[in-house]
Design an enzyme around this catalytic site. Structure first.
Site, PDB file in Angstrom:
ATOM      1  N   ILE A  13       0.840  -1.240   0.048  1.00 57.18           N
ATOM      2  CA  ILE A  13       0.138   0.047  -0.018  1.00 57.18           C
ATOM      3  C   ILE A  13       0.762   1.059  -0.013  1.00 57.18           C
ATOM      4  CG2 ILE A  13      -1.905   1.225   1.238  1.00 57.18           C
ATOM      5  CD1 ILE A  13      -2.767  -1.288   2.186  1.00 57.18           C
ATOM      6  N   ASN A 101       7.627  -4.328  17.570  1.00 51.57           N
ATOM      7  CA  ASN A 101       7.599  -3.705  16.420  1.00 51.57           C
ATOM      8  C   ASN A 101       6.579  -2.617  16.052  1.00 51.57           C
ATOM      9  OD1 ASN A 101       9.322  -3.796  13.458  1.00 51.57           O
ATOM     10  ND2 ASN A 101       7.045  -4.037  12.904  1.00 51.57           N
ATOM     11  N   SER A 126      -6.924  -0.366  10.405  1.00 48.11           N
ATOM     12  CA  SER A 126      -7.711  -1.486   9.591  1.00 48.11           C
ATOM     13  C   SER A 126      -9.021  -1.991  10.014  1.00 48.11           C
ATOM     14  CB  SER A 126      -6.767  -2.828   9.934  1.00 48.11           C
ATOM     15  OG  SER A 126      -7.467  -4.021   9.425  1.00 48.11           O
ATOM     16  N   TYR A 151      -2.064  -8.928  16.203  1.00 46.42           N
ATOM     17  CA  TYR A 151      -1.949  -7.885  14.998  1.00 46.42           C
ATOM     18  C   TYR A 151      -3.258  -6.854  15.195  1.00 46.42           C
ATOM     19  CZ  TYR A 151      -3.097  -5.500  10.692  1.00 46.42           C
ATOM     20  OH  TYR A 151      -3.504  -4.823   9.798  1.00 46.42           O
ATOM     21  N   LYS A 155      -3.334  -2.674  16.230  1.00 45.27           N
ATOM     22  CA  LYS A 155      -3.851  -1.573  15.431  1.00 45.27           C
ATOM     23  C   LYS A 155      -4.739  -0.710  16.362  1.00 45.27           C
ATOM     24  CE  LYS A 155      -2.274  -1.950  11.183  1.00 45.27           C
ATOM     25  NZ  LYS A 155      -1.361  -0.952  10.675  1.00 45.27           N
ATOM     26  N   ASN A 180     -10.479  -4.645   2.621  1.00 40.70           N
ATOM     27  CA  ASN A 180      -9.537  -5.496   2.292  1.00 40.70           C
ATOM     28  C   ASN A 180      -8.815  -5.202   1.050  1.00 40.70           C
ATOM     29  OD1 ASN A 180     -11.198  -7.301   4.239  1.00 40.70           O
ATOM     30  ND2 ASN A 180     -10.049  -8.827   3.673  1.00 40.70           N
ATOM     31  N   GLN A 217      -7.637 -23.308  -0.355  1.00 39.86           N
ATOM     32  CA  GLN A 217      -8.715 -24.060   0.229  1.00 39.86           C
ATOM     33  C   GLN A 217      -9.680 -22.892   0.752  1.00 39.86           C
ATOM     34  OE1 GLN A 217      -7.210 -25.479   4.112  1.00 39.86           O
ATOM     35  NE2 GLN A 217      -5.244 -26.523   3.061  1.00 39.86           N
ATOM     36  N   VAL A 218     -10.878 -22.850   0.614  1.00 42.17           N
ATOM     37  CA  VAL A 218     -11.776 -21.901   1.076  1.00 42.17           C
ATOM     38  C   VAL A 218     -12.445 -22.361   2.426  1.00 42.17           C
ATOM     39  CG1 VAL A 218     -14.256 -21.190   0.825  1.00 42.17           C
ATOM     40  CG2 VAL A 218     -12.930 -21.501  -1.135  1.00 42.17           C
ATOM     41  N   GLY A 298     -10.264 -17.398  14.045  1.00 44.18           N
ATOM     42  CA  GLY A 298     -10.377 -15.852  13.998  1.00 44.18           C
ATOM     43  C   GLY A 298     -11.060 -15.071  12.931  1.00 44.18           C
TER      44      GLY A 298
END
Ligand code: WQD
Length: 341
Positions: A13, A101, A126, A151, A155, A180, A217-218, A298
Site C-alpha cells: 500500500i 515492532n 484496519s 496484530y 492497530k 480488504n 482452500q476455501v 479468528g
C-alpha cells in the site's frame, strides 16, 4: 514542494500511495528497513511517475536512526505511517515481536514528529479493529471489539495512542481503516509481492491460478451467509492510495474539525469468498482449483463498510470494480511469473 515521509514506502500500500502522492504534486521520501519488502518496487514507482524516490533503509524501532532521518529532512511537513508487521497468523505465534515492532516504531515516529514540529499525521489502520461486528455495513462509530489477534490489537492500541497524543499538542491526525486491499496498479508496474505462502485470499487465488500453489482452500462454507462463505469488502489498492492523498489535503487545508478523525476505506459492497472466486474465474477464463475445508480460527463472518463519511468529507469515491480488482491482480501475477517485476 510539500515533502511527505512515507514509512513502509516499499510495501504494497505504501508504494501505491507514493505513486498517487507524486501524481498529485507532493514530494516524497520513504523509510523502510526492507525486512518485509524490496527497494526495487521504487523502480516501478519511477517507471510510472518518472520520479526517483529515496528510501532510507533504517529500523524505525531505533530512535537514534529515526531522529537522524528527521534531522536530514527538516522540510518534512507530514507523515503517512504504514510500517508495521501485518500478518494475523504470524502475530498469534509472535505477539511480543508484533507489540515491540508495531508499537515501538509508532512511538518513535510520534516522538520525532513532536521534536521536529511535524503536525500532519495519517495512520494506516484496519477494519480489524471492529472484530466480528453485530451487523454490516459498519460506520466509524461502530463499537471497537476485542481484537481477534495481536496484530489487530496493535492497530487498536496504535489508534488509542494517537488519540491520546493529539490532546497534548498541535498534531492533526487521521486514522484510515482499510477493509480488504487487493489488486495492483493498472500500469502493472507495481503490485503485491507476498513473502512465502500467502495468507490472504486474492494472492492465494492468483498463485493457485498461475500454478505456484497446487490448490487453494476455501476456509468454510457453513457460515450464516448467502452462500455459506465469509463476506468481506474488497477495495482496490489504488483507491486506498488515493484516499491518503485526499486525507493529507484535508488536514493541510485545515478542513478537519477534530484533531484526530477516523475514516472507513471500503467500497460499501460485501462479497463472499465464492463470489470472488467466480469473478476471478470469469476474468481469467479458467477454472480455479480449490476445495472447501474447515473454518479458519479468528475469521470474521461478515464485514463491509459504510463509506459515506469518507465520500462526504474527503471527497473520496472508489473507482475500481471487483472485476477490475481481479483483472489487475491477475495481470500482476502473470508479470511476476515472467520475472520482470
Ligand atoms: C478474506 C477471506 C478467509 C485465504 C486480513 C487482516 C486485515 C487485513 C486484510 C491488513 C476470509 C478467506 C483466505 C485463503 C480463504 N490486513 N480465505 N482461503 O482475514 O479478512 O483480513 O487481511 O490490514 O487486517 O485481518 O483477509 O484475505 O486473509 O481473508 O478462504 O486461502 O478469505 O477465510 O473469509 P482478512 P484474508
Amino acid at each position: 514542494m510539500k515533502k511527505i515521509l512515507v514509512t513502509g514506502g516499499c510495501g504494497y500500500i505504501g508504494s501505491h500511495t507514493i505513486v498517487d502522492l507524486l501524481q498529485n504534486g507532493y514530494d516524497v521520501i520513504s523509510v523502510d528497513n526492507n525486512s518485509r519488502s524490496t527497494p526495487s518496487i521504487l523502480e516501478g514507482v519511477e517507471r510510472i511517475t518518472g520520479k526517483k524516490v529515496k528510501n532510507y533503509c533504517i529500523d524505525l524501532c531505533n530512535i537514534a536512526d529515526t531522529r537522524n532521518l528527521f534531522k536530514e529532512n527538516r522540510d518534512i511537513i507530514g507523515v503517512i505511517h504504514f510500517a508495521a508487521y501485518k500478518s494475523v497468523g504470524e502475530s498469534v505465534g509472535n505477539p511480543l515481536m508484533y507489540f515491540n515492532n508495531n508499537i515501538g516504531s509508532l512511538l518513535n515516529i510520534l516522538t520525532c514528529c513532536s521534536e521536529f514540529n511535524v503536525d500532519t499525521f495519517v495512520f494506516s489502520s484496519s477494519c480489524t479493529v471492529y472484530g466480528n461486528p453485530e451487523q454490516s455495513p459498519v460506520t466509524e462509530e461502530t463499537p471497537i471489539k476485542m481484537a481477534e489477534s495481536p496484530y489487530g490489537n496493535t492497530k487498536q492500541m496504535s489508534e488509542e495512542i494517537i488519540q491520546q497524543i493529539v490532546k497534548g499538542n498541535n498534531l492533526q491526525a487521521i486514522l484510515l481503516r482499510y477493509f480488504n486491499p487487493v489488486g495492483a496498479h493498472p500500469s502493472n508496474e507495481i503490485g503485491e509481492v507476498p513473502i512465502g505462502k500467502p495468507a490472504n485470499l486474492v494472492p492465494a487465488i492468483t498463485q493457485t491460478a498461475i500454478g505456484k500453489l497446487s490448490q487453494m482452500q476455501v476456509y468454510g462454507n457453513d457460515y450464516p451467509t448467502r452462500d455459506g462463505s465469509c463476506i468481506r469488502d474488497y477495495i482496490h489498492v489504488s483507491d486506498i492510495a488515493h484516499a491518503h492523498t485526499l486525507a493529507l489535503n484535508y488536514l493541510i487545508d485545515k478542513r478537519n474539525k477534530t484533531q484526530c478523525d477516523i475514516f472507513n476505506l471500503g467500497t460499501g459492497n460485501g462479497y463472499t469468498v465464492l463470489e470472488v472466486i467466480k469473478t476471478f474465474e470469469k476474468i481469467s477464463k479458467q477454472p480455479l482449483n480449490y476445495i472447501v475445508s474447515g473454518r479458519r480460527t479468528g475469521d470474521v463472518i461478515a464485514i463491509y463498510a459504510n463509506n459515506e463519511k469518507s465520500q462526504r468529507l474527503l471527497g473520496w469515491k472508489p473507482q475500481y470494480s471487483l472485476e477490475d480488482m481481479m483483472q489487475t491482480a491477475w495481470n500482476w501475477e502473470l508479470k511476476l511469473k515472467e520475472g520482470k517485476n
